[in-house]
Scaffold this motif. Structure first.
Motif, PDB file in Angstrom:
ATOM      1  N   SER A   1      46.012  30.755  35.371  1.00 42.62           N
ATOM      2  CA  SER A   1      45.386  32.051  35.487  1.00 42.62           C
ATOM      3  C   SER A   1      44.962  32.190  33.994  1.00 42.62           C
ATOM      4  N   SER A   2      43.501  32.378  33.928  1.00 38.04           N
ATOM      5  CA  SER A   2      42.870  32.344  32.696  1.00 38.04           C
ATOM      6  C   SER A   2      41.543  33.005  32.921  1.00 38.04           C
ATOM      7  N   CYS A   3      41.070  33.727  31.890  1.00 36.30           N
ATOM      8  CA  CYS A   3      39.643  34.449  31.941  1.00 36.30           C
ATOM      9  C   CYS A   3      38.989  34.558  30.450  1.00 36.30           C
ATOM     10  N   ASP A   4      38.069  35.546  30.316  1.00 36.63           N
ATOM     11  CA  ASP A   4      37.407  35.734  29.226  1.00 36.63           C
ATOM     12  C   ASP A   4      38.305  36.239  27.977  1.00 36.63           C
ATOM     13  N   TRP A   5      39.442  37.000  28.219  1.00 30.72           N
ATOM     14  CA  TRP A   5      40.157  37.434  26.817  1.00 30.72           C
ATOM     15  C   TRP A   5      41.045  36.445  26.684  1.00 30.72           C
ATOM     16  N   SER A   6      41.775  35.410  27.554  1.00 29.24           N
ATOM     17  CA  SER A   6      42.617  34.645  27.152  1.00 29.24           C
ATOM     18  C   SER A   6      42.058  33.214  26.739  1.00 29.24           C
ATOM     19  N   SER A   7      40.795  32.825  27.374  1.00 29.74           N
ATOM     20  CA  SER A   7      40.481  31.376  26.991  1.00 29.74           C
ATOM     21  C   SER A   7      39.143  31.520  26.779  1.00 29.74           C
ATOM     22  N   GLY A   8      38.300  32.571  27.008  1.00 30.62           N
ATOM     23  CA  GLY A   8      36.918  32.671  26.660  1.00 30.62           C
ATOM     24  C   GLY A   8      36.109  31.954  28.016  1.00 30.62           C
ATOM     25  N   ILE A   9      36.850  31.893  29.257  1.00 33.11           N
ATOM     26  CA  ILE A   9      36.323  31.190  30.341  1.00 33.11           C
ATOM     27  C   ILE A   9      36.063  32.441  31.328  1.00 33.11           C
ATOM     28  N   LEU A  10      35.106  32.113  32.467  1.00 32.19           N
ATOM     29  CA  LEU A  10      35.063  32.911  33.463  1.00 32.19           C
ATOM     30  C   LEU A  10      36.484  32.954  34.271  1.00 32.19           C
ATOM     31  N   THR A  11      36.694  34.040  35.026  1.00 29.48           N
ATOM     32  CA  THR A  11      38.115  33.949  35.547  1.00 29.48           C
ATOM     33  C   THR A  11      38.513  32.882  36.586  1.00 29.48           C
ATOM     34  N   GLU A  12      39.524  32.374  36.292  1.00 32.80           N
ATOM     35  CA  GLU A  12      40.332  31.410  37.222  1.00 32.80           C
ATOM     36  C   GLU A  12      41.719  31.913  37.643  1.00 32.80           C
ATOM     37  N   HIS A  13      41.770  31.839  38.926  1.00 36.96           N
ATOM     38  CA  HIS A  13      43.041  32.315  39.379  1.00 36.96           C
ATOM     39  C   HIS A  13      43.395  31.269  40.517  1.00 36.96           C
ATOM     40  N   SER A  14      43.578  30.177  40.241  1.00 34.72           N
ATOM     41  CA  SER A  14      43.913  28.857  40.965  1.00 34.72           C
ATOM     42  C   SER A  14      45.394  28.842  41.256  1.00 34.72           C
ATOM     43  N   ILE A  15      46.264  29.535  40.358  1.00 41.18           N
ATOM     44  CA  ILE A  15      47.472  29.702  40.822  1.00 41.18           C
ATOM     45  C   ILE A  15      47.838  30.498  42.265  1.00 41.18           C
ATOM     46  N   GLN A  16      47.012  31.674  42.124  1.00 45.19           N
ATOM     47  CA  GLN A  16      47.132  32.408  43.371  1.00 45.19           C
ATOM     48  C   GLN A  16      46.617  31.655  44.485  1.00 45.19           C
ATOM     49  N   ASN A  17      45.380  31.042  44.276  1.00 48.89           N
ATOM     50  CA  ASN A  17      44.852  30.213  45.289  1.00 48.89           C
ATOM     51  C   ASN A  17      45.888  29.022  46.108  1.00 48.89           C
TER      52      ASN A  17
ATOM     53  N   MET B   1      46.191  37.191  39.125  1.00 46.11           N
ATOM     54  CA  MET B   1      44.876  37.605  39.231  1.00 46.11           C
ATOM     55  C   MET B   1      43.752  36.747  38.476  1.00 46.11           C
ATOM     56  N   GLY B   2      44.565  36.444  37.238  1.00 48.41           N
ATOM     57  CA  GLY B   2      43.607  35.687  36.566  1.00 48.41           C
ATOM     58  C   GLY B   2      42.993  36.532  35.214  1.00 48.41           C
ATOM     59  N   LEU B   3      42.792  37.753  35.603  1.00 43.87           N
ATOM     60  CA  LEU B   3      42.069  38.372  34.669  1.00 43.87           C
ATOM     61  C   LEU B   3      43.198  39.119  33.544  1.00 43.87           C
ATOM     62  N   HIS B   4      44.298  38.968  33.817  1.00 42.29           N
ATOM     63  CA  HIS B   4      45.486  39.664  33.080  1.00 42.29           C
ATOM     64  C   HIS B   4      46.258  38.668  32.187  1.00 42.29           C
ATOM     65  N   ASP B   5      47.730  38.541  32.582  1.00 44.94           N
ATOM     66  CA  ASP B   5      48.097  37.559  31.481  1.00 44.94           C
ATOM     67  C   ASP B   5      47.807  36.194  31.987  1.00 44.94           C
ATOM     68  N   SER B   6      47.737  35.319  30.813  1.00 44.40           N
ATOM     69  CA  SER B   6      47.507  33.956  31.049  1.00 44.40           C
ATOM     70  C   SER B   6      48.616  33.001  31.385  1.00 44.40           C
ATOM     71  N   GLU B   7      48.443  32.039  32.531  1.00 48.32           N
ATOM     72  CA  GLU B   7      49.411  31.311  33.104  1.00 48.32           C
ATOM     73  C   GLU B   7      49.405  29.953  33.212  1.00 48.32           C
ATOM     74  N   LEU B   8      50.243  28.891  33.279  1.00 47.75           N
ATOM     75  CA  LEU B   8      49.861  27.731  33.615  1.00 47.75           C
ATOM     76  C   LEU B   8      51.119  27.300  34.398  1.00 47.75           C
ATOM     77  N   SER B   9      50.708  26.628  35.701  1.00 46.79           N
ATOM     78  CA  SER B   9      51.733  26.125  36.533  1.00 46.79           C
ATOM     79  C   SER B   9      51.341  24.686  36.953  1.00 46.79           C
ATOM     80  N   ILE B  10      52.369  23.976  37.797  1.00 51.30           N
ATOM     81  CA  ILE B  10      51.830  22.745  38.238  1.00 51.30           C
ATOM     82  C   ILE B  10      52.180  22.656  39.767  1.00 51.30           C
ATOM     83  N   VAL B  11      51.221  22.110  40.522  1.00 50.73           N
ATOM     84  CA  VAL B  11      51.545  21.860  42.132  1.00 50.73           C
ATOM     85  C   VAL B  11      51.888  20.536  42.362  1.00 50.73           C
ATOM     86  N   MET B  12      53.070  20.403  42.919  1.00 53.26           N
ATOM     87  CA  MET B  12      53.673  18.871  43.075  1.00 53.26           C
ATOM     88  C   MET B  12      54.220  18.508  44.566  1.00 53.26           C
TER      89      MET B  12
END
Length: 841
Positions: A379-395, A656-667
């Motif tokens: 979960s990452s976005c403009d404020w946290s990483s300077g990127i367009l919003t990504e919410h691949s964890i939720q996906n 949501m990606g817009l809020h807290d920045s997160e990192l997870s792994i799918v295994m």
């Protein structure tokens, strides 16, 4: 002008520019440009799209979009085969493994944390493992030439007590100028809250929440555990840390002994102090899960770190020479913009290429290291990483849950989710995926369960009846609305489609008990010496936590800790006085009462009624304590095949990606093992099935208690040392079938019995009998007669208390779904309103 003349003039001006570069005039020019750019940030107030509106930024965004569109879950990272992945349950095993891996680092260490405590002991007991304090490990590696990069969340000090300034100053001061390792530790804090520096980019509400480590690009750790106070724990989850035989046996020194339900962390920069007395209260136990990864996914975790590092460099430290840009193999040349590398006309700081030695030297670069098919999501976005919003964890969560065939097992710190657009301000749709999976199973007549474990109360201090607890009640209210209250809740949406949710969806909490080993002899020792045990515990912390380098500012580092000489002498004198009375009260002989009885809830741990107590049993009653076992892991296991683990909670903040920045792994492990599912032969993924079996055995009390020292435990080693020990035996086989009626009967029976006993002995809240605030007062009156977490009825016979505690097995209790169901949990007002709701969700 002729072409030849123009070239000659160009060479003349180029030479002049080169000569000017070494002059004050040139420095003034560059300084003016930097000042212009700094002042220019005020323009960002009216241009929130300022990182994405220039042509080169649009090109970068388009490249990133093409990448995510080509990957499953719309992640920045691809699916990767052949990873070796090892799981860790609880802090004892994880921190020990981290200590082993850090000690072997040769080139680089990346650490990203929400909170990092330099004084954290990675091995226990601390007195006998002082060289394994985190700052000492990092200091050794820095002195050996390892480059250490740390990114921590810069908190809003008025709201959170983690004090990242202390983290930064303490780590930077480990290797002062002129000493070995100087300059090898660099710490960034983000986001910035300085209006003059970051006018349009300040973020007050959202946090960097990732917890991961990358070592030498060889291996990575990822999960729910920050390297901070309060997280170390063993599977028996002790609450007590009182030691009549000697304070050197402490497990949780200084600020590491904490109970958020009673008192939040206080002045964490004074890491030796603790305002919560161990002689009077138990700690809050901590349950968590993490992974160690070796394989191609290490590269993706490293890429996320490098992106964040360069973004913070650009956002906050662009004009600071002490912070370099990081370039990365595979993200070079025209692709270096993918990890936010910029090359301004007047750069400040070097461009350092990673890894320091060729990437192809890594073992995983040539052959597959394991059998786990994995993918990093974020979960990452403009404020946290300077990127367009990504919410691949939720996906990933939604797709994996929606496709589940047999069971969904969730352990998470929060559970706030929506089933559609009607539950504003909640927007993540994990709840809808749960509804879809349950309805499909119900209509097909298929046995299917969703089992969710979350904390009984979010870990914030205070009585839930106080106005100050409005925020905590708001979180709980959103959780109940997500689960079963209101027409758009999970339960009601399942019921609306003709399926009974009570056949499919189940919520539990965890809870633990212990006994403070505060005997009459120790009380006499306090009286005779005139020294409270709380002062002795501070003196012990001073002794084992003071060595190191600490400072209050980067500009004024100083050797040693900040305790005055007089205060040190006073503490040492108090400890000496206390210890001098040991013989006078009979504690110079062997102390036979155990310092913790938490092991009695575990396999072969004996009974509480059989535990030795060096005193009158009636006096023992006042030392029994209970507390919720705080579930902090962020874990999903589906069908004993797929696991998602990382830093992401089930709420909008994480998903949501817009809020807290997160990192997870799918295994998903392609190494299939013979197992059973609902009584039928089943091929389970080894990684998922063995982790789930270990967790369920811990919660059911079907694992033995752990010793403090993890030296000989295979589960406390990094993945490059050995695989997990799944601890085969009758209990391992008993929980093999997650849909077995026998397992479910034990699960629900244990939860019911444990819930009833905690209610009867301690009036543990929250509880289903508390439907209104008047019920709350009747169930647990507010007075100062009894300490929080202690026995509710001091007149209950001692033997009855012991016999009741004998019946508790494991830590499972039911989540009280009727708690305050007839009361307004969070009335709208100054704390909870349209502007603040998103903070709680």
């Amino acid at each position: 002008m002729a072409p030849e003349e123009a070239k000659e003039e160009g060479r003349m001006f180029a030479g002049l520019r080169d000569r000017l570069k070494s002059t004050n005039l040139y420095d003034a020019k560059v300084g003016a440009i930097h000042l212009k750019n700094k002042v220019g940030k005020f323009g960002n107030l009216i241009n929130p799209n300022h990182r994405h509106d220039e042509e080169h930024e649009k090109i970068t965004d388009e490249k990133r979009t093409r990448i995510t569109e080509s990957h499953r879950f719309a992640s920045f990272a691809p699916e990767r085969d052949g990873n070796k992945i090892k799981w860790y349950v609880d802090g004892r095993d994880y921190f020990y493994a981290v200590s082993v891996a850090l000690e072997k680092a040769k080139e680089t260490i990346y650490i990203a944390d929400w909170w990092l405590s330099p004084e954290l002991f990675l091995r226990r007991p601390p007195y006998f493992n002082q060289e394994w304090r985190l700052d000492q490990v990092l200091k050794r590696r820095a002195e050996a030439g390892v480059k250490i990069y740390v990114i921590v969340y810069k908190e809003v000090a008025q709201a959170i007590s983690c004090n990242s300034a202390h983290t930064k100053h303490a780590l930077h001061a480990l290797c002062p100028e002129g000493s070995p390792g100087h300059g090898n530790i660099t710490v960034m804090r983000h986001p910035d809250h300085n209006v003059f520096e970051n006018a349009g980019d300040m973020t007050f509400y959202w946090a960097h929440h990732e917890k991961f480590i990358v070592i030498d690009y060889e291996l990575a750790f990822i999960g729910g555990l920050d390297l901070c106070f309060g997280r170390w724990d063993s599977r028996q989850h002790p609450l007590a840390d009182v030691h009549p035989a000697g304070v050197q046996n402490e497990m949780f020194p200084g600020q590491d002994f904490n109970n958020n339900r009673i008192m939040d962390f206080q002045t964490v920069e004074d890491w030796k102090s603790n305002e919560l007395s161990k002689a009077d209260y138990g700690r809050m136990p901590w349950h968590d899960v993490a992974m160690c990864v070796i394989g191609d996914c290490v590269y993706d975790i490293a890429e996320h770190f490098v992106l964040r590092w360069n973004f913070v460099k650009r956002d906050k430290y662009k004009r600071s020479a002490g912070f370099d840009w990081l370039t990365m193999t595979g993200r070079e040349g025209e692709n270096e913009d993918l990890v936010a590398v910029q090359r301004p006309k007047h750069p400040v700081g070097k461009y350092v290429h990673h890894p320091l030695s060729p990437l192809e030297n890594r073992s995983w670069a040539h052959q597959q290291q394991g059998t786990v098919h994995a993918q990093v999501v974020r979960s990452s976005c403009d404020w946290s990483s300077g990127i367009l919003t990504e919410h691949s964890i939720q996906n990933a969560y939604c797709e994996v849950i929606r496709n589940a065939q047999h069971f969904v097992y969730i352990e998470n710190q929060f559970f706030i989710t929506a089933t559609g657009e009607e539950q504003s301000p909640i927007h993540n749709t994990i709840g809808r995926a749960i509804v879809d999976a349950c309805v499909r199973a119900g209509k097909e007549g298929r046995k299917f369960r969703v089992i969710v474990l979350i904390p009984a109360i979010p870990g914030f201090a205070g009585d839930l009846r106080d106005d100050a607890a409005m925020g905590t009640r708001a979180i709980m209210d959103y959780q109940y609305r997500s689960i079963h209250r209101g027409p758009h809740s999970i339960f009601e949406q399942i019921k609306a489609q003709g399926v009974d949710p009570k056949n499919h969806v189940f919520f539990f909490n965890l809870r633990s008990y212990d006994r403070l080993n505060k005997t009459s002899a120790m009380v006499q020792q306090e009286e005779k010496s005139g020294v409270k045990y709380q002062d002795v515990q501070r003196a012990e912390a001073e002794e084992i936590m003071a060595e190191g380098v600490h400072s209050t500012t980067d500009e004024q580092p100083r050797l040693g800790d900040t305790t005055s000489k007089e205060e040190k002498e006073r503490l040492i004198d108090q400890k000496r006085k206390f210890e001098a009375q040991r013989g006078a009260v009979g504690l110079d002989k062997e102390v036979t009462s155990t310092d913790s009885i938490a092991h009695t809830a575990m396999l072969n741990g004996g009974k509480v009624s059989e535990q030795r107590w060096d005193d009158d049993l009636e006096k023992e009653k006042g030392n029994f304590v209970q507390e919720e076992l705080y579930i902090h892991g962020k874990l999903l296991i589906v069908d004993d095949k797929i696991v998602i683990c990382g830093s992401s909670n089930v709420n909008d903040r994480s998903q949501m990606g817009l809020h807290d920045s997160e990192l997870s792994i799918v295994m998903e492990d392609y190494n299939l093992m013979d197992s059973v599912m609902d009584g039928q032969p089943f091929k389970a993924g080894h990684h998922a099935a063995t982790l789930r079996r270990m967790l369920w055995r811990e919660h059911l009390g079907l694992l033995p208690a752990q010793p403090l020292d993890a030296l000989k435990d295979p589960n406390a080693q990094p993945a490059d040392v050995c695989p997990n020990d799944v601890m085969e035996g009758p209990e391992y086989e008993f929980v093999a079938d997650p849909m077995s009626d026998r397992v479910w009967d034990m699960w629900t029976t244990n939860a019911t019995t444990n819930t009833q006993i905690f209610r009867h002995l301690f009036r543990a809240d929250p509880d289903d009998n508390i439907k209104t605030f008047d019920d709350y007062e009747a169930f647990l009156p507010r007075h100062n007669k009894f300490k929080q977490g202690h026995l509710h009825d001091p007149f209950m016979p001692a033997e009855e208390v012991r016999q009741k505690l004998d019946q508790i097995k494991g830590h499972l209790v039911w989540m009280p779904l009727d708690f305050l169901c007839d009361a307004p949990m969070a009335e709208k007002g100054l704390q909870v309103n349209a502007y603040t709701e998103s903070i709680y969700t």
